[in-house]
Motif scaffolding. Structure first.
Motif, PDB file in Angstrom:
ATOM      1  N   LEU A   1       0.822  -1.214   0.000  1.00 66.13           N
ATOM      2  CA  LEU A   1       0.000   0.000   0.000  1.00 66.13           C
ATOM      3  C   LEU A   1       0.854   1.262   0.000  1.00 66.13           C
ATOM      4  CD1 LEU A   1      -2.704  -1.038   2.637  1.00 66.13           C
ATOM      5  CD2 LEU A   1      -2.963  -1.013   0.150  1.00 66.13           C
ATOM      6  N   ARG A   2       2.137   1.125  -0.338  1.00 64.53           N
ATOM      7  CA  ARG A   2       3.061   2.259  -0.230  1.00 64.53           C
ATOM      8  C   ARG A   2       2.672   3.417  -1.132  1.00 64.53           C
ATOM      9  NH1 ARG A   2       8.651   0.815  -3.369  1.00 64.53           N
ATOM     10  NH2 ARG A   2       8.896   3.059  -2.955  1.00 64.53           N
ATOM     11  N   TRP A   3       2.110   3.146  -2.305  1.00 61.46           N
ATOM     12  CA  TRP A   3       1.800   4.214  -3.254  1.00 61.46           C
ATOM     13  C   TRP A   3       0.601   5.038  -2.793  1.00 61.46           C
ATOM     14  CZ3 TRP A   3       6.021   4.444  -5.650  1.00 61.46           C
ATOM     15  CH2 TRP A   3       6.720   3.287  -6.002  1.00 61.46           C
ATOM     16  N   TYR A   4      -0.309   4.396  -2.056  1.00 59.55           N
ATOM     17  CA  TYR A   4      -1.437   5.162  -1.511  1.00 59.55           C
ATOM     18  C   TYR A   4      -0.948   6.112  -0.419  1.00 59.55           C
ATOM     19  CZ  TYR A   4      -4.583   2.066  -4.043  1.00 59.55           C
ATOM     20  OH  TYR A   4      -5.245   1.390  -5.029  1.00 59.55           O
ATOM     21  N   GLY A   5       0.065   5.681   0.340  1.00 61.30           N
ATOM     22  CA  GLY A   5       0.634   6.563   1.354  1.00 61.30           C
ATOM     23  C   GLY A   5       1.373   7.735   0.747  1.00 61.30           C
ATOM     24  N   GLN A   6       2.038   7.500  -0.393  1.00 60.56           N
ATOM     25  CA  GLN A   6       2.781   8.571  -1.035  1.00 60.56           C
ATOM     26  C   GLN A   6       1.861   9.623  -1.654  1.00 60.56           C
ATOM     27  OE1 GLN A   6       5.880   7.432  -3.724  1.00 60.56           O
ATOM     28  NE2 GLN A   6       6.929   6.118  -2.230  1.00 60.56           N
ATOM     29  N   LEU A   7       0.632   9.235  -1.965  1.00 61.32           N
ATOM     30  CA  LEU A   7      -0.313  10.206  -2.510  1.00 61.32           C
ATOM     31  C   LEU A   7      -0.569  11.343  -1.529  1.00 61.32           C
ATOM     32  CD1 LEU A   7      -3.035   7.983  -4.219  1.00 61.32           C
ATOM     33  CD2 LEU A   7      -1.339   9.420  -5.334  1.00 61.32           C
ATOM     34  N   LEU A   8      -0.607  11.005  -0.231  1.00 69.13           N
ATOM     35  CA  LEU A   8      -0.886  12.017   0.783  1.00 69.13           C
ATOM     36  C   LEU A   8       0.242  13.037   0.890  1.00 69.13           C
ATOM     37  CD1 LEU A   8      -2.343   9.704   3.587  1.00 69.13           C
ATOM     38  CD2 LEU A   8      -3.590  11.043   1.887  1.00 69.13           C
ATOM     39  N   GLY A   9       1.456  12.635   0.521  1.00 67.81           N
ATOM     40  CA  GLY A   9       2.586  13.547   0.610  1.00 67.81           C
ATOM     41  C   GLY A   9       2.876  14.316  -0.663  1.00 67.81           C
ATOM     42  N   ASN A  10       2.093  14.091  -1.713  1.00 65.83           N
ATOM     43  CA  ASN A  10       2.304  14.777  -2.983  1.00 65.83           C
ATOM     44  C   ASN A  10       1.524  16.094  -2.970  1.00 65.83           C
ATOM     45  OD1 ASN A  10       2.204  15.612  -5.774  1.00 65.83           O
ATOM     46  ND2 ASN A  10       2.849  13.538  -6.305  1.00 65.83           N
ATOM     47  N   GLU A  11       2.260  17.205  -2.944  1.00 63.43           N
ATOM     48  CA  GLU A  11       1.618  18.516  -2.823  1.00 63.43           C
ATOM     49  C   GLU A  11       0.788  18.860  -4.054  1.00 63.43           C
ATOM     50  OE1 GLU A  11       2.857  23.195  -1.982  1.00 63.43           O
ATOM     51  OE2 GLU A  11       4.370  21.605  -1.921  1.00 63.43           O
ATOM     52  N   LYS A  12       1.266  18.510  -5.243  1.00 60.45           N
ATOM     53  CA  LYS A  12       0.526  18.813  -6.467  1.00 60.45           C
ATOM     54  C   LYS A  12      -0.809  18.076  -6.505  1.00 60.45           C
ATOM     55  CE  LYS A  12       4.433  19.906  -9.477  1.00 60.45           C
ATOM     56  NZ  LYS A  12       5.152  19.552 -10.734  1.00 60.45           N
ATOM     57  N   ILE A  13      -0.791  16.828  -6.080  1.00 60.29           N
ATOM     58  CA  ILE A  13      -2.025  16.046  -6.086  1.00 60.29           C
ATOM     59  C   ILE A  13      -3.004  16.599  -5.059  1.00 60.29           C
ATOM     60  CG2 ILE A  13      -2.997  13.784  -5.548  1.00 60.29           C
ATOM     61  CD1 ILE A  13      -0.590  12.523  -6.833  1.00 60.29           C
ATOM     62  N   ARG A  14      -2.504  16.977  -3.881  1.00 59.62           N
ATOM     63  CA  ARG A  14      -3.377  17.553  -2.862  1.00 59.62           C
ATOM     64  C   ARG A  14      -4.010  18.856  -3.353  1.00 59.62           C
ATOM     65  NH1 ARG A  14       0.757  16.763   0.966  1.00 59.62           N
ATOM     66  NH2 ARG A  14       0.920  19.037   1.161  1.00 59.62           N
ATOM     67  N   GLU A  15      -3.206  19.693  -3.989  1.00 60.65           N
ATOM     68  CA  GLU A  15      -3.725  20.961  -4.505  1.00 60.65           C
ATOM     69  C   GLU A  15      -4.765  20.718  -5.599  1.00 60.65           C
ATOM     70  OE1 GLU A  15      -2.117  25.011  -6.781  1.00 60.65           O
ATOM     71  OE2 GLU A  15      -0.707  23.493  -6.043  1.00 60.65           O
ATOM     72  N   GLY A  16      -4.467  19.773  -6.501  1.00 66.56           N
ATOM     73  CA  GLY A  16      -5.421  19.451  -7.562  1.00 66.56           C
ATOM     74  C   GLY A  16      -6.713  18.876  -7.016  1.00 66.56           C
ATOM     75  N   LEU A  17      -6.598  18.038  -5.978  1.00 62.77           N
ATOM     76  CA  LEU A  17      -7.789  17.448  -5.373  1.00 62.77           C
ATOM     77  C   LEU A  17      -8.659  18.518  -4.717  1.00 62.77           C
ATOM     78  CD1 LEU A  17      -9.470  15.011  -4.510  1.00 62.77           C
ATOM     79  CD2 LEU A  17      -7.976  14.763  -2.516  1.00 62.77           C
ATOM     80  N   ILE A  18      -8.030  19.448  -4.015  1.00 63.60           N
ATOM     81  CA  ILE A  18      -8.790  20.531  -3.375  1.00 63.60           C
ATOM     82  C   ILE A  18      -9.504  21.378  -4.431  1.00 63.60           C
ATOM     83  CG2 ILE A  18      -8.579  22.660  -2.033  1.00 63.60           C
ATOM     84  CD1 ILE A  18      -6.289  21.336  -0.498  1.00 63.60           C
ATOM     85  N   ASN A  19      -8.804  21.723  -5.501  1.00 61.48           N
ATOM     86  CA  ASN A  19      -9.425  22.505  -6.571  1.00 61.48           C
ATOM     87  C   ASN A  19     -10.586  21.746  -7.206  1.00 61.48           C
ATOM     88  OD1 ASN A  19      -7.553  24.574  -6.186  1.00 61.48           O
ATOM     89  ND2 ASN A  19      -6.170  23.812  -7.767  1.00 61.48           N
ATOM     90  N   THR A  20     -10.390  20.451  -7.416  1.00 60.86           N
ATOM     91  CA  THR A  20     -11.442  19.633  -8.027  1.00 60.86           C
ATOM     92  C   THR A  20     -12.676  19.563  -7.136  1.00 60.86           C
ATOM     93  OG1 THR A  20      -9.870  18.282  -9.271  1.00 60.86           O
ATOM     94  CG2 THR A  20     -12.019  17.309  -8.832  1.00 60.86           C
ATOM     95  N   LEU A  21     -12.475  19.378  -5.832  1.00 61.10           N
ATOM     96  CA  LEU A  21     -13.607  19.296  -4.918  1.00 61.10           C
ATOM     97  C   LEU A  21     -14.351  20.625  -4.826  1.00 61.10           C
ATOM     98  CD1 LEU A  21     -12.133  17.136  -2.003  1.00 61.10           C
ATOM     99  CD2 LEU A  21     -13.712  16.432  -3.813  1.00 61.10           C
ATOM    100  N   ILE A  22     -13.610  21.727  -4.840  1.00 62.31           N
ATOM    101  CA  ILE A  22     -14.260  23.043  -4.823  1.00 62.31           C
ATOM    102  C   ILE A  22     -15.152  23.216  -6.047  1.00 62.31           C
ATOM    103  CG2 ILE A  22     -13.855  25.528  -4.989  1.00 62.31           C
ATOM    104  CD1 ILE A  22     -11.331  25.124  -3.308  1.00 62.31           C
ATOM    105  N   VAL A  23     -14.596  22.889  -7.210  1.00 65.39           N
ATOM    106  CA  VAL A  23     -15.362  23.019  -8.448  1.00 65.39           C
ATOM    107  C   VAL A  23     -16.526  22.037  -8.479  1.00 65.39           C
ATOM    108  CG1 VAL A  23     -15.255  22.721 -10.947  1.00 65.39           C
ATOM    109  CG2 VAL A  23     -13.415  23.913  -9.760  1.00 65.39           C
ATOM    110  N   ALA A  24     -16.283  20.787  -8.050  1.00 65.11           N
ATOM    111  CA  ALA A  24     -17.321  19.757  -8.114  1.00 65.11           C
ATOM    112  C   ALA A  24     -18.498  20.093  -7.208  1.00 65.11           C
ATOM    113  CB  ALA A  24     -16.730  18.399  -7.741  1.00 65.11           C
ATOM    114  N   PHE A  25     -18.226  20.465  -5.957  1.00 67.09           N
ATOM    115  CA  PHE A  25     -19.312  20.784  -5.036  1.00 67.09           C
ATOM    116  C   PHE A  25     -20.045  22.056  -5.464  1.00 67.09           C
ATOM    117  CE2 PHE A  25     -17.033  18.011  -1.978  1.00 67.09           C
ATOM    118  CZ  PHE A  25     -18.108  17.216  -1.597  1.00 67.09           C
ATOM    119  N   GLY A  26     -19.280  23.081  -5.879  1.00 68.75           N
ATOM    120  CA  GLY A  26     -19.917  24.323  -6.302  1.00 68.75           C
ATOM    121  C   GLY A  26     -20.773  24.150  -7.536  1.00 68.75           C
ATOM    122  N   SER A  27     -20.234  23.475  -8.553  1.00 61.55           N
ATOM    123  CA  SER A  27     -20.996  23.275  -9.788  1.00 61.55           C
ATOM    124  C   SER A  27     -22.175  22.341  -9.569  1.00 61.55           C
ATOM    125  CB  SER A  27     -20.084  22.719 -10.884  1.00 61.55           C
ATOM    126  OG  SER A  27     -19.568  21.444 -10.526  1.00 61.55           O
TER     127      SER A  27
END
Length: 262
Positions: free
Chosen positions: A49-75
């Motif tokens: 499960l090492r790759w799932y743990g590394q996802l949490l430490g990837n800043e670009k992925i976290r930023e993209g996820l936050i942007n996606t959730l903002i757009v998804a919930f708002g739209s």
């Protein structure tokens, strides 16, 4: 004779199963390799499960996820409200085949055409690109799907309760809030879930209407895939796949509930 017919039908089913294999085997491989201990996406090195743990430490992925959730919930909120009001207006107050066709046009247009059209519109009104431009774009095509789902519910809804409410002196707003809206609730929820799923997974429109400094998660994934598919990408794709399947199944259940109630 029956045995021969069954054998003949078996050959007819072969293209059906081959289609499913073609569609789902690559997805199954992506899910499987997301648990691969080995960094190479082509050689199995054991379960991990090492790759799932590394996802949490990837800043670009976290930023993209936050942007996606903002757009998804708002739209989703905007498309659900506007799509429901549009469906009720077309079904109850302004019946027109041309308006019906126009209401579903964003869902039928190719994503590329819609994306270019929205980009030209933003340039014409001199709107800067950012999360707000992506939110508006996702609301446009999400509203079309919500309208279609709610209209399907309205076509089978009993109007006698609404007529009785108006005959008893209730205002149109009261009738809508107390009679129409509860009746449409399963269809509205199904449309909202569908709009949310489409917004999370959407890439083309977001690619044209997002600012380079505020990418959504699909854009982040695209930028990472250009340099090769890694187990980290497989893990992220698996999580998105799980979310999409869950929401789509929930929307399907709501649609069946709508049909049962009608």
């Amino acid at each position: 004779m029956r045995k021969n017919r069954k054998q003949g039908n078996g050959w007819l089913r072969l293209p059906f199963w081959l289609t499913y294999v073609f569609l789902y085997v690559p997805i199954a491989v992506v899910v499987l390799m997301s648990f691969n201990r080995n960094k190479s996406p082509y050689a199995w090195g054991g379960f991990s499960l090492r790759w799932y743990g590394q996802l949490l430490g990837n800043e670009k992925i976290r930023e993209g996820l936050i942007n996606t959730l903002i757009v998804a919930f708002g739209s989703t909120v905007l498309s659900t409200v506007l799509g429901t009001l549009l469906a009720v207006g077309l079904a109850r107050y302004n019946k027109s085949r041309m308006l019906d066709a126009l209401s579903t046009m964003p869902a039928l247009l190719p994503d590329l055409v819609l994306a270019i059209g929205l980009l030209i519109f933003y340039a014409a009104v001199k709107m800067t690109l950012g999360l707000h431009s992506v939110l508006i774009a996702h609301t446009v095509f999400g509203m079309a799907f919500v309208t279609a789902v709610v209209r399907a519910r309205l076509n089978h809804a009993d109007t006698s309760m609404e007529e009785a409410s108006r005959d008893l002196g209730a205002t149109p707003v009261t009738t809508f809030m107390r009679i129409t809206l509860p009746t449409l609730a399963p269809g509205i929820l199904a449309g909202a879930l569908l709009a949310f799923t489409l917004s999370i997974d959407e890439f083309v429109i977001a690619f044209f209407t997002a600012a380079p400094t505020q990418p959504t998660l699909p854009i982040v994934i695209y930028s990472m895939v250009r340099f090769g598919v890694t187990p980290e990408i497989n893990a992220l794709a698996t999580l998105l796949l799980a979310v999409s399947f869950t929401v789509v199944i929930a929307a399907q259940r709501m649609t069946k509930l709508t049909e049962a109630l009608s």
